[in-house]
Design a protein around this motif. Structure first.
Motif, PDB file in Angstrom:
ATOM      1  N   LYS A   1      69.150  41.342  25.593  1.00 25.67           N
ATOM      2  CA  LYS A   1      68.618  40.405  24.594  1.00 25.67           C
ATOM      3  C   LYS A   1      69.715  39.424  24.194  1.00 25.67           C
ATOM      4  N   ILE A   2      69.328  38.183  24.007  1.00 22.71           N
ATOM      5  CA  ILE A   2      70.245  37.151  23.516  1.00 22.71           C
ATOM      6  C   ILE A   2      69.713  36.656  22.185  1.00 22.71           C
ATOM      7  N   TYR A   3      70.601  36.600  21.199  1.00 23.36           N
ATOM      8  CA  TYR A   3      70.240  36.163  19.855  1.00 23.36           C
ATOM      9  C   TYR A   3      71.026  34.914  19.469  1.00 23.36           C
TER      10      TYR A   3
ATOM     11  N   VAL B   1      74.869  30.849  27.774  1.00 26.79           N
ATOM     12  CA  VAL B   1      75.019  32.295  27.884  1.00 26.79           C
ATOM     13  C   VAL B   1      73.932  32.878  28.781  1.00 26.79           C
ATOM     14  N   ALA B   2      72.700  32.394  28.636  1.00 31.76           N
ATOM     15  CA  ALA B   2      71.603  32.888  29.475  1.00 31.76           C
ATOM     16  C   ALA B   2      71.907  32.630  30.953  1.00 31.76           C
ATOM     17  N   ARG B   3      72.460  31.464  31.259  1.00 31.90           N
ATOM     18  CA  ARG B   3      72.819  31.161  32.652  1.00 31.90           C
ATOM     19  C   ARG B   3      73.909  32.111  33.146  1.00 31.90           C
TER      20      ARG B   3
ATOM     21  N   ARG C   1      72.918  39.079  38.671  1.00 31.62           N
ATOM     22  CA  ARG C   1      72.520  38.918  40.070  1.00 31.62           C
ATOM     23  C   ARG C   1      73.377  39.762  41.008  1.00 31.62           C
ATOM     24  N   HIS C   2      74.605  40.070  40.606  1.00 37.14           N
ATOM     25  CA  HIS C   2      75.499  40.859  41.460  1.00 37.14           C
ATOM     26  C   HIS C   2      75.194  42.351  41.393  1.00 37.14           C
TER      27      HIS C   2
ATOM     28  N   ARG D   1      80.394  40.525  28.996  1.00 40.04           N
ATOM     29  CA  ARG D   1      81.466  39.544  29.143  1.00 40.04           C
ATOM     30  C   ARG D   1      80.908  38.118  29.215  1.00 40.04           C
ATOM     31  N   ALA D   2      79.700  37.994  29.741  1.00 38.17           N
ATOM     32  CA  ALA D   2      79.092  36.669  29.862  1.00 38.17           C
ATOM     33  C   ALA D   2      78.819  36.027  28.508  1.00 38.17           C
TER      34      ALA D   2
END
Length: 271
Positions: free
Chosen positions: A134-136, A182-184, A191-192, A236-237
């Motif tokens: 989740k991203i806030y 951040v989502a990108r 993906r890894h 970390r992203a």
């Protein structure tokens, strides 16, 4: 006497007859005991089920109950408790919350009809778990009351108010742009490691209990051997950008990846 229906939790393969031990003494929905319905001809495929009161789980009553958050939370806790107990022993295909059938025989019919599809999906999900990301956005809300202007500020109260609101709006715009970045980054990191992804609707209202506005609510299917790397890289992203928070939860049973549409409960026959 009030009748019962069969509440179905999950499908699993029970090769060595050990899953019953995992469910022994475990209360299900409505505190009912949980048992296994096995596919016909002594098949290895099973469904975990328990009896539930028919008046509470008939279609019209169930629709009303699903608007009651306390009732829904109680059912969800029992639902996840049973699935968690099974997932500690084997790969499971969780069924959707409040999946009910007329009786155990209808459950068995569904299982017999879908054994091949279930077996294939269980093979695909073996040694994989689900992780939630989740991203806030935590920038000040546009409706937040502005602070009183400083006495030393060379602005009238009205201009100070407008200046504060403009700065507040810019802060929110910057936070949303950062959230997109951040989502990108999260997608690139995931993906890894992940082999599949499901994008859920962002949580709002009672479901969004953490601070900030939930803008991304994704589920990833991750091989067990990649779990720690996935978690570390995704977290970390989100570093280095203020006003944005990344939350990683898991590992979970593969709720978002388990159930094909053909497992919908059989409808009640017309009287």
């Amino acid at each position: 006497m009030t009748g019962t229906m069969s509440y179905a939790y999950a499908v699993a393969r029970d090769d060595d007859d050990t899953l019953a031990q995992a469910l022994s003494g475990l209360p299900g929905v409505a505190d009912a005991p949980v048992h296994l319905v096995r596919a016909g001809r002594r098949g290895e495929m099973v469904v975990a089920v328990s009896p539930v009161p028919e008046p509470d789980f008939q279609e019209s009553a169930l629709r009303a109950h699903l608007e009651d958050l306390d009732w829904l939370e109680s059912v969800a806790r029992a639902h996840h408790r049973v699935i968690g107990a099974l997932a500690e022993r084997t790969t499971v295909l969780p069924l959707r919350l409040a999946t009910v059938y007329l009786d155990d025989e209808r459950v068995r019919q569904m299982l017999d009809a879908r054994q091949e599809a279930f077996a294939g999906r269980l093979a695909d999900l073996t040694a994989h778990t689900e992780w939630g990301v989740k991203i806030y956005v935590e920038a000040p809300a546009a409706t937040e009351r502005p602070a009183a202007p400083s006495a030393a500020a060379d602005l009238s109260p009205g201009r100070a108010y407008l200046s504060h609101r403009r700065a507040q709006r810019h802060a929110r715009e910057d936070a949303y742009r950062d959230a997109e970045e951040v989502a990108r980054r999260v997608e690139d990191a995931a993906r890894h490691h992940a082999v599949d992804r499901v994008q859920h609707r962002a949580q709002q209202g009672e479901l969004a209990r953490g601070p900030g506005e939930n803008v991304i609510n994704d589920a990833y299917l991750v091989p067990v051997g990649h779990a720690e790397g996935f978690r570390a890289d995704v977290l970390r992203a989100g570093e280095g950008l203020t006003g944005v928070r990344v939350e990683v939860t898991g590992p979970w049973a593969p709720y978002s990846f388990a159930t094909p549409p053909e497992t919908e409960p059989m409808k009640r026959a017309a009287p």
